[in-house]
Design a protein around this motif. Structure first.
Motif, PDB file in Angstrom:
ATOM      1  N   GLY A   1      12.016  -2.286  -0.644  1.00 39.94           N
ATOM      2  CA  GLY A   1      11.797  -0.867  -0.903  1.00 39.94           C
ATOM      3  C   GLY A   1      11.384  -0.519  -2.319  1.00 39.94           C
ATOM      4  N   SER A   2      10.978  -1.519  -3.110  1.00 39.48           N
ATOM      5  CA  SER A   2      10.644  -1.243  -4.512  1.00 39.48           C
ATOM      6  C   SER A   2       9.315  -0.513  -4.663  1.00 39.48           C
ATOM      7  N   VAL A   3       8.420  -0.636  -3.685  1.00 36.27           N
ATOM      8  CA  VAL A   3       7.144   0.068  -3.731  1.00 36.27           C
ATOM      9  C   VAL A   3       6.942   0.797  -2.408  1.00 36.27           C
ATOM     10  N   TYR A   4       6.713   2.107  -2.499  1.00 29.63           N
ATOM     11  CA  TYR A   4       6.502   2.949  -1.336  1.00 29.63           C
ATOM     12  C   TYR A   4       5.185   3.678  -1.545  1.00 29.63           C
ATOM     13  N   VAL A   5       4.281   3.560  -0.591  1.00 30.58           N
ATOM     14  CA  VAL A   5       2.997   4.248  -0.669  1.00 30.58           C
ATOM     15  C   VAL A   5       2.844   5.112   0.573  1.00 30.58           C
ATOM     16  N   GLY A   6       2.744   6.434   0.364  1.00 30.48           N
ATOM     17  CA  GLY A   6       2.494   7.346   1.469  1.00 30.48           C
ATOM     18  C   GLY A   6       0.995   7.550   1.623  1.00 30.48           C
TER      19      GLY A   6
ATOM     20  N   GLU B   1      -2.702  15.790   5.309  1.00 29.74           N
ATOM     21  CA  GLU B   1      -1.450  15.642   6.060  1.00 29.74           C
ATOM     22  C   GLU B   1      -0.947  14.222   5.923  1.00 29.74           C
ATOM     23  N   THR B   2       0.150  14.066   5.203  1.00 34.66           N
ATOM     24  CA  THR B   2       0.729  12.744   5.026  1.00 34.66           C
ATOM     25  C   THR B   2       1.730  12.472   6.132  1.00 34.66           C
ATOM     26  N   GLY B   3       2.157  11.261   6.208  1.00 31.04           N
ATOM     27  CA  GLY B   3       3.129  10.888   7.227  1.00 31.04           C
ATOM     28  C   GLY B   3       3.221   9.388   7.394  1.00 31.04           C
ATOM     29  N   GLY B   4       2.186   8.662   7.010  1.00 32.78           N
ATOM     30  CA  GLY B   4       2.224   7.209   7.078  1.00 32.78           C
ATOM     31  C   GLY B   4       2.853   6.652   5.819  1.00 32.78           C
ATOM     32  N   ALA B   5       3.379   5.443   5.921  1.00 32.09           N
ATOM     33  CA  ALA B   5       3.997   4.816   4.757  1.00 32.09           C
ATOM     34  C   ALA B   5       3.886   3.304   4.842  1.00 32.09           C
ATOM     35  N   SER B   6       3.668   2.692   3.690  1.00 37.80           N
ATOM     36  CA  SER B   6       3.758   1.244   3.539  1.00 37.80           C
ATOM     37  C   SER B   6       4.847   0.988   2.517  1.00 37.80           C
ATOM     38  N   VAL B   7       5.803   0.163   2.893  1.00 45.08           N
ATOM     39  CA  VAL B   7       6.920  -0.128   2.011  1.00 45.08           C
ATOM     40  C   VAL B   7       7.024  -1.640   1.869  1.00 45.08           C
TER      41      VAL B   7
END
Length: 189
Positions: free
Chosen positions: A167-172, A157-163
């Motif tokens: 906004g050039s790098v988004y990691v879920g 279950e995903t839902g967290g994010a580091s940006v």
């Protein structure tokens, strides 16, 4: 997200790009909480019956580069190929050194298409609920999983994010724990 066509006189084709519907948040929430997305199952049933009426004798399910979504929608499709029920995962928590399921979700064996010969195509771009769909389909005797990889256990279950700024790098990342049928985290180690 879901398209169908006949490839020739006997071969049907179902493409799934992600497991989401336009039904709205209420239907998605009810499907998630109950582990049963009846609207999605009937939508898949209608699409497969239409292909069958056109002469389909076998089916290709294309899951390549599927970006995931809601497992209950993947389950709704799998229901139609399963001859019997199958508990395959649970939403869970870890406490006191062990994992504990909080909600059991599974396949509700409908079996309408359990005798149909199926090839499910997958690859490394098949993620989350798409990866779950390839794993669950691979367990049915009438389905052959084909592609560059087997399911590789990214069904969490995903839902967290580091940006990063700009906004050039988004990691879920996962925020909820999914357990397999044995009560272990549903990931490959």
């Amino acid at each position: 997200n879901f398209s169908t066509k006949m490839l020739d006189d006997k071969c049907g084709y179902l493409r799934l790009t992600c497991e989401a519907t336009d039904d709205g948040l209420y239907d998605l929430f009810v499907g998630y909480m109950t582990g049963n997305h009846a609207k999605a199952r009937e939508m898949f049933r209608d699409k497969l019956r239409d292909l069958k009426a056109q002469g389909m004798e076998y089916l290709i399910i294309d899951l390549r580069n599927n970006q995931g979504g809601y497992d209950e929608i993947a389950n709704a499709l799998c229901d139609l190929f399963a001859a019997e029920d199958m508990d395959h995962y649970a939403v869970g928590i870890r406490g006191n050194g062990s994992y504990r399921p909080t909600a059991i979700h599974g396949i509700h064996g409908d079996g309408e298409f359990a005798d149909l010969k199926v090839v499910a195509l997958t690859n490394f771009g098949c993620l989350s609920a798409g990866d779950g769909a390839s794993l669950y389909l691979s367990k049915f005797p009438n389905v052959t999983l084909a592609g560059l990889t087997d399911s590789y256990g990214c069904n969490q279950e995903t839902g967290g994010a580091s940006v990063l700024s700009g906004g050039s790098v988004y990691v879920g990342f996962p925020v909820g724990l999914v357990l397999d049928g044995n009560g272990d985290p549903n990931i490959e180690i």
